[in-house]
Design a protein around this motif. Structure first.
Motif, PDB file in Angstrom:
ATOM      1  N   HIS A 121      25.700 -26.268  24.915  1.00  0.00           N
ATOM      2  CA  HIS A 121      24.467 -25.539  25.205  1.00  0.00           C
ATOM      3  C   HIS A 121      23.530 -26.311  26.132  1.00  0.00           C
ATOM      4  O   HIS A 121      22.664 -25.711  26.763  1.00  0.00           O
ATOM      5  N   SER A 144      28.643 -19.444  27.269  1.00  0.00           N
ATOM      6  CA  SER A 144      27.277 -19.458  26.726  1.00  0.00           C
ATOM      7  C   SER A 144      26.304 -18.848  27.719  1.00  0.00           C
ATOM      8  O   SER A 144      25.751 -17.787  27.496  1.00  0.00           O
ATOM      9  N   SER A 145      26.114 -19.514  28.863  1.00  0.00           N
ATOM     10  CA  SER A 145      25.105 -19.025  29.809  1.00  0.00           C
ATOM     11  C   SER A 145      25.508 -17.680  30.410  1.00  0.00           C
ATOM     12  O   SER A 145      24.778 -16.687  30.303  1.00  0.00           O
ATOM     13  N   PRO A 203      23.902 -20.541  18.792  1.00  0.00           N
ATOM     14  CA  PRO A 203      24.349 -21.907  19.080  1.00  0.00           C
ATOM     15  C   PRO A 203      24.603 -22.769  17.850  1.00  0.00           C
ATOM     16  O   PRO A 203      25.476 -23.629  17.886  1.00  0.00           O
ATOM     17  N   ALA A 218      24.905 -25.113  29.301  1.00  0.00           N
ATOM     18  CA  ALA A 218      24.489 -23.730  29.477  1.00  0.00           C
ATOM     19  C   ALA A 218      23.044 -23.649  29.962  1.00  0.00           C
ATOM     20  O   ALA A 218      22.722 -22.869  30.862  1.00  0.00           O
ATOM     21  N   THR A 219      22.166 -24.455  29.380  1.00  0.00           N
ATOM     22  CA  THR A 219      20.754 -24.441  29.773  1.00  0.00           C
ATOM     23  C   THR A 219      20.590 -24.864  31.227  1.00  0.00           C
ATOM     24  O   THR A 219      19.863 -24.224  32.004  1.00  0.00           O
ATOM     25  N   CYS A 247      19.531 -20.931  24.729  1.00  0.00           N
ATOM     26  CA  CYS A 247      20.384 -22.107  24.892  1.00  0.00           C
ATOM     27  C   CYS A 247      19.588 -23.401  24.722  1.00  0.00           C
ATOM     28  O   CYS A 247      20.074 -24.365  24.104  1.00  0.00           O
TER      29      CYS A 247
END
Length: 409
Positions: free
Chosen positions: A59, A276-277, A97, A62-63, A236
């Motif tokens: 994550h 994730s993203s 998450p 992802a961020t 995220c």
């Protein structure tokens, strides 16, 4: 002019078809992304990587990957953050998450990618039940579309359970003969698969329930905070912070944080950027347009893709029970999608039949717009129909002398 109209109509029809296909293409593509994540992650976990640390790195990637797009594309349309919206984002991060990913990775470590995906196929049923409980879905068994969704959900779960409880004989594929000859000892692989199987199954059920809850809450949050990219970034980011806290509590050895240019880095980067993203963003858009049940109904496809990929990469056997279960799951999937398609058609027809917004409100003595209640709205509709009929009669009366004059001439 007629040719131009035909060309325009054809272009409009083509554009409409493309718009209708986008949610389907998006969700099918996501299942391929999820399937790749399952196989790569299984290899990383087998090499000893902590699933708590994997969630943190996933994550974090992802961020970093989605934040620039959120800052650039939604700078002017980003809604104001409120305490209630932040609380929803906090819970979304906890559900997705933290709870979903940690329990899913733990279940994946104790079982196998194909089994984990089979258990995840309970997602449409859980999402449908939660949607009904929260009144996001209405069940009217007198309507065929509702029966199709209910039956499709039950068939999907039955197929997943068949894969879980019944293996049957191994079906040797053409492409797996060479792989299995050089693969691990079948007896050793079976013993490792049976270890902590029940614990892994429980973890996977908890993860699936958290995932279904994420679908429901995300649909509600997007109505208040209509900025999908920013919402994905915040989920995220907050999830990364929460996962760090969980990792410090669960992992006391500092060496678990070490990561190099190996499969562990690939697993974290792939899972963070793709599943994730990108997945959170695309999933949010599909949920906005088609609802949470539609988005979750595609999850059975991931199991079929993973079963094939696992036979190539991880030398997993494909069993007769898996094939039969896959057939049931696909049948249930199309039943649910047919029900959702009919529901969308009914909504479009209902929207087309609605009265114009202009007569839904009135003007008071001060010139301000006021909302009409149901009785007043019915009166307004009746008055509008009477006025339309009066206009039609007037126009007909005016046109009659003109037509008569033309006839006499």
């Amino acid at each position: 002019m007629a040719v131009a109209r035909d060309v325009g109509a054809g272009a409009g029809a083509g554009e409409s078809l493309m718009q209708r296909c986008k949610p389907y293409v998006a969700m099918v593509s996501l299942q391929f992304g999820y399937a790749g994540m399952n196989v790569i992650t299984k290899v990383s976990l087998n090499h000893g990587m902590s699933h708590y640390v994997l969630v943190v790195y996933r994550h974090a990637f992802a961020t970093l990957s989605i934040a620039p797009f959120a800052l650039a594309l939604e700078r002017k349309v980003r809604p104001r953050m409120t305490p209630w919206v932040f609380l929803q984002i906090f819970v979304l991060a906890l559900l997705g998450p933290v709870i979903d990913q940690n329990f899913y990775y733990a279940g994946l470590k104790f079982t196998s990618p194909t089994f984990s995906c089979a258990m995840s196929n309970m997602l449409p049923a859980m999402t449908f039940i939660l949607a009904v409980l929260f009144r996001m879905e209405k069940v009217d068994l007198k309507k065929a579309r509702c029966v199709a969704k209910v039956v499709g959900t039950l068939v999907t779960v039955a197929g997943a359970m068949l894969m879980t409880l019944y293996k049957g004989r191994a079906v040797e594929m053409v492409w797996t003969r060479h792989v299995h000859l050089h693969g691990p000892n079948p007896a050793t692989a079976a013993a490792a698969a049976d270890k902590d199987w029940l614990t892994g199954s429980i973890f996977l059920i908890i993860a699936t329930l958290a995932w279904a809850s994420l679908f429901i809450l995300q649909a509600a949050t997007l109505k208040r905070y209509d900025a999908p990219l920013t919402l994905t970034t915040l989920i995220c980011f907050v999830g990364t912070l929460q996962a760090i806290v969980v990792t410090f509590v669960m992992e006391r050895d500092a060496s678990v944080w070490r990561i190099g240019f190996d499969m562990n880095l690939l697993a974290a980067a792939y899972a963070g950027i793709v599943t994730s993203s990108i997945a959170y963003y695309v999933q949010g858009l599909v949920i906005q347009s088609r609802g949470p049940v539609f988005a979750s109904a595609f999850s059975p496809l991931m199991m079929i893709i993973v079963a094939i990929m696992g036979s190539f990469i991880l030398a997993e056997n494909i069993y007769l029970g898996g094939i039969l279960g896959s057939v049931l799951i696909v049948a249930g999937l199309y039943s649910v999608l047919w029900g959702k398609h009919k529901e969308n058609l009914e909504k479009e027809e209902a929207a087309a039949m609605e009265i114009p917004v202009a007569i839904k409100g009135g003007v008071d003595g001060d010139g301000r717009m006021v909302e009409l209640d149901e009785v007043q709205l019915e009166k307004a509709q009746a008055n509008a129909k009477q006025q339309a009929a009066a206009v039609a009669v007037t126009v007909a009366a005016e046109e009659a002398p003109r037509m008569q004059g033309k006839d006499e001439a």
